[in-house]
Design an enzyme around this catalytic site. Structure first.
Site, short mmCIF file in Angstrom:
data_model
loop_
_atom_site.label_atom_id
_atom_site.label_comp_id
_atom_site.label_asym_id
_atom_site.label_seq_id
_atom_site.Cartn_x
_atom_site.Cartn_y
_atom_site.Cartn_z
N HIS A 11 -10.88 1.22 -6.25
CA HIS A 11 -9.96 1.62 -7.11
C HIS A 11 -9.31 0.63 -7.61
CE1 HIS A 11 -7.43 1.46 -3.61
NE2 HIS A 11 -6.27 1.49 -4.54
N HIS A 44 -9.29 -5.00 -1.91
CA HIS A 44 -10.53 -3.84 -2.11
C HIS A 44 -10.99 -4.14 -3.52
CE1 HIS A 44 -8.11 -1.35 -4.34
NE2 HIS A 44 -7.17 -1.62 -3.60
N HIS A 83 0.95 -1.23 0.00
CA HIS A 83 -0.13 -0.01 0.23
C HIS A 83 0.97 1.34 0.00
CE1 HIS A 83 -3.08 2.91 1.01
NE2 HIS A 83 -2.06 3.36 2.07
#
Length: 265
Positions: A117, A105, A60
């Site tokens: 996204h 996600h 991330h």
């Protein structure tokens, strides 16, 4: 057994705002710790199943979110970005028995997570062979390229459902559910416990059932928010403009798809 684990934060329990994923935000330390704890629990579940070697990729933003001190001692962690085509799967190779993804996600163009996204926020959607592509899908194909089965994923419910469609035998643990611009999450302890239990279950199953078969060819299409990004991307060798804001790329080798995404997405 040897496990590769890629970790993101937008699918971590409780995360609902972009600011919470940024190191400058006051709430970031809490959610970085939750990301760390969910990864720790995944590792502990794998170890209980007999895994004795784990490589964790912090995947991330800055790739410096996970606190290595809180992970089991057998874990090696890759922090930072290699800037190579594997990106969130950097370090994976054919020597791993299985791969797992934690904190993932939903994709761009979907509503399963307020922070949905694909790779960045500059595109409206990415499709792979006509299907909306999440980072999970892109990375699952990366694992498949090296013949590594993807046995586990945790994140928002919509992402977990799409992962099951791609790999029916995968163990998917939803820890949150997006509702409009909000999200309902499990209690952190419940999320961590479910991840530990799910990883144990995943690693005790038939790993080969989770080996994704690569298509014979690939068509990637990216719909950008602004037209100049598509114009710029169209100059990548083999890419073409496909409308004002869309660029398309064909390849028979998935590594070429990863190379394309690295330079244009």
């Amino acid at each position: 057994m040897k496990l590769y684990l890629s970790a993101d934060i937008e699918g971590t329990a409780g995360v609902v705002k972009w600011s919470e994923t940024e190191p400058e935000d006051q709430y970031y330390p809490y959610f970085a710790n939750e990301m760390t704890q969910e990864v720790r629990c995944a590792c502990e579940g794998a170890m209980e199943a007999g895994v004795n070697e784990i490589l964790v990729k912090d995947a991330h933003h800055t790739a410096t979110n996970i606190n290595p001190e809180k992970l089991p001692e057998i874990v090696k962690i890759m922090r930072g970005w290699t800037r190579g085509p594997q990106e969130m799967m950097a370090g994976v190779d054919g020597g791993f028995d299985a791969a797992a993804m934690v904190g993932y996600h939903s994709a761009s163009g979907t509503n399963g997570n307020p922070l949905a996204h694909t790779m960045n926020t500059q595109n409206e959607s990415v499709t792979l062979n006509g299907r909306l592509a999440s980072e999970f899908m892109i990375n699952a194909y990366t694992a498949a390229y090296y013949k590594v089965p993807v046995v586990f994923v945790s994140g928002d419910r919509s992402l977990c459902e799409s992962a099951k469609k791609l790999i029916p035998s995968i163990t998917a643990v939803p820890v949150s559910e997006g509702i409009g611009n909000a999200s309902v999450s499990l209690h952190p302890a419940a999320a961590q416990g479910a991840i530990r239990k799910g990883m144990l279950q995943a690693m005790q199953g038939d790993l080969s059932e989770c080996l994704l078969k690569l298509p014979e060819s690939f068509e990637v299409s990216i719909l950008f928010h602004v037209h100049d990004k598509a114009y710029y991307a169209s100059y990548y060798p083999g890419a073409r403009s496909d409308g004002l804001k869309t660029v398309t790329f064909h390849a028979s080798d998935y590594f070429e798809v990863l190379r394309f995404l690295l330079f244009v997405l």
